[in-house]
Design an enzyme around this catalytic site. Sequence first.
Site, PDB file in Angstrom:
ATOM      1  CG  HIS A 187      -1.939  -1.109   1.215  1.00  0.00           C
ATOM      2  ND1 HIS A 187      -3.194  -1.007   0.666  1.00  0.00           N
ATOM      3  CD2 HIS A 187      -1.852  -2.365   1.715  1.00  0.00           C
ATOM      4  CE1 HIS A 187      -3.839  -2.153   0.824  1.00  0.00           C
ATOM      5  NE2 HIS A 187      -3.044  -2.997   1.458  1.00  0.00           N
ATOM      6  CG  ASN A 239      -7.887  -4.401   0.923  1.00  0.00           C
ATOM      7  OD1 ASN A 239      -7.213  -3.430   1.220  1.00  0.00           O
ATOM      8  ND2 ASN A 239      -7.389  -5.627   0.857  1.00  0.00           N
TER       9      ASN A 239
END
Length: 694
Positions: free
Chosen positions: A82, A155
């Site tokens: 990420h 997510n």
Amino acid sequence: MATSKPRTKPAPPADRRGEGDELHQQAGGGHPVLTTNQGIPVADNQNSLRDTPRGPTLLEDFILREKITHFDHERIPERIVHARGSAAHGYFELTRSLGEFTRARVLTEVGVRTPVFTRFSTVAGGAGSVDTPRDVRGFAVKFYTREGNWDLVGNNIPVFFIQDAIKFPDLIHAVKMEPDRGFPQAASAHDTFWDFVSLMPESIHMIMWAMSDRTIPRSLRTIEGFGIHSFRLLNEAGESTFVKFHWRPKLGVQSTVWDEAVKLQSADNDFHRRDLFEAITAGDFPEWELAVQLFTEEEADAFPFDHLDPTKIVPESLVPLTVIGRMVLDRWPDNFFAETEQVAYCPANVPPGIDFSNDPLLQGRLFSYLDTQLSRLGGPNFHQIPVNAPKCPFANHQRDGHMQMGIPKGRVAYEPSSLQGDSPRQSADGFPSHATPADDGRKGRVRAPSFADHYSQARMFFRSLEAPEQAHVASALVFELSKVETAAVRERTVSHLRNVDESLAKRVAAGLGLAALPDPAPTATPAKDMPTAPEVRIIGRTKDLLKGRCIGILFDEGSDAGLIGNLRKAAEKAGATVKLVAPKIGGGKLSDGKVQAADGQLAGTPSVVFDAVAIVLSSDAAKRLSKESAAVDFAADAWAHLKAIAADEGAQQLLKTARVGKDNGVVEAEDAKGFLAAAATRQWAREPKVRTLA
Ligand code: HDE
């Protein structure tokens, strides 16, 4: 600190000015005095201290050394996953109390606005990678509640690749660039990823989602978010209810098509970041609903799958969603590094009234995030960085450490103590943990048999999709596996698909040119047919609205001013943003004799960055632009990416050269109403005309 109390001071006398000072003077006055980080005013920021005008630089130059030293350390280790993200400030407002289920005030105080900081990210690429690869998107929200920070670190897909945290480093090593060659960046289409997942049948459900258009979103404003794991809510009486969290975008879920996503990577590396920035700075604030699925332990026991297994969803037909609030992102950070880069999320941050389930992936995450911040942010005091600090009072006896910013007072830094009346103490009302009864099994490295069914929900997902979406999944599999050099890995993947859906396996095998279908992979539990779950689709759930969409109008010298004006007015009235594109950024003289500037130059503003396009050209210009590949691509790509196209009489030559066909999405520029109706959606029916899908 560099930013405290600016002083102002006159410019240095002319004889002490260095080169470039004249230009500085032209840039205007009234600026604060430049100082070192020690507050020493700097007289010359252009020339280092030298022995003689042409001699060596002196070590004594503390100004130079401080500046360079700080610069050398400007980067901190980027997130291992990420790394690339974009974030914004905003608020969460509760619209429906969950008081029956939880004591957490953020979920019980209706109407209260809790500040949030929300960061969206891709997973696989580095911080400098592009915004639009095929990848899962992180959706992390930090709620600064009155009872401490709550981080919902989710997510845009409701399931995950693996069932146990111990496999996470392997998964990430497999998807990241291959260690010997350093590529591919930000892509799962390579051998190591497919090698790993084809040996990990539990990942097949997530693979279905990852190969769907969910992983090529239109914008960050149009992704859903999921907490993935089951969490617990605990009420005043200590009673527990399981909860799953869902974010639903106000604009609906929207995606791109693959060819468009690929072209976006070259058109604009920052496509999603820019979109979020532009929307927020224009006051067009992105908004999501927060919805929950609530269920009891007994209800969970009756599900035909284990809800503690993060490769499973709880279908909405079993447990419907209840909307409980909304999140609005209304402020872009002041500084990307200080906020977006330094923000530190941790799923273990939950206020009293929210608790964890035994999902083995969640359990591992509870450890990992605090650990990663220690090396990423350099020490144990990262909670003092403004974006991470709670906005409610906090106090404890933790002391010292690297970069301690606070100046704790008093003698007492321990508990129990009796020497200082204001020293913090534990409270019976503090964070409760659910007294979950232990299973009677034995300690061991085991996996519950209830985690063994890897295919039923993958099948449910695939069979729930609309036909074009199924074709996209099949084609994405063919694309990705075609990049895999090892034939055995390709075949092994198809052997899993046979357990998901035979027709899918056949389509992918044909797309890969496999001579024969491989045997189905062995299964611990054969797939069961489950009822379809419409909520997993994108088509049909995308909202046909113009708000949040961007329309590009291509024009040139001599274009019809009235038509451009009408289209623009109508589109803006319907909530869309309009950008004008021309071969020159200075635009050109329109039919009314007035010069119209462009927002984007044609070569740098292809139609992929728009949701729909209008082409308004004089026939001369259209003839000229028919020899200009950027203009031809503008029209051809809009057609191929299933977008609405409005064109006037003059533009027809360009449409012809670009081989734009005819359908309901191709309308006359005079018909603003028809154009806007078509622009609110994609022309799915066109797809078979423009591409061969698996
Ligand atoms: Fe993460 N994850 N993760 N993850 N994750 C990180 O924490 C980790 C997982 C997610 O915008 C890291 O601060 C482990 C699932 C997001 O800053 C790290 C496991 C989900 C973000 C980490 C998982 C996520 C991260 C890297 C398996 C969806 C970005 C930098 C047990 C529910 C947050 C950091 C942001 C970031 C570890 C699995 C979401 C290394 C060990 C499942 C959105 O701590």
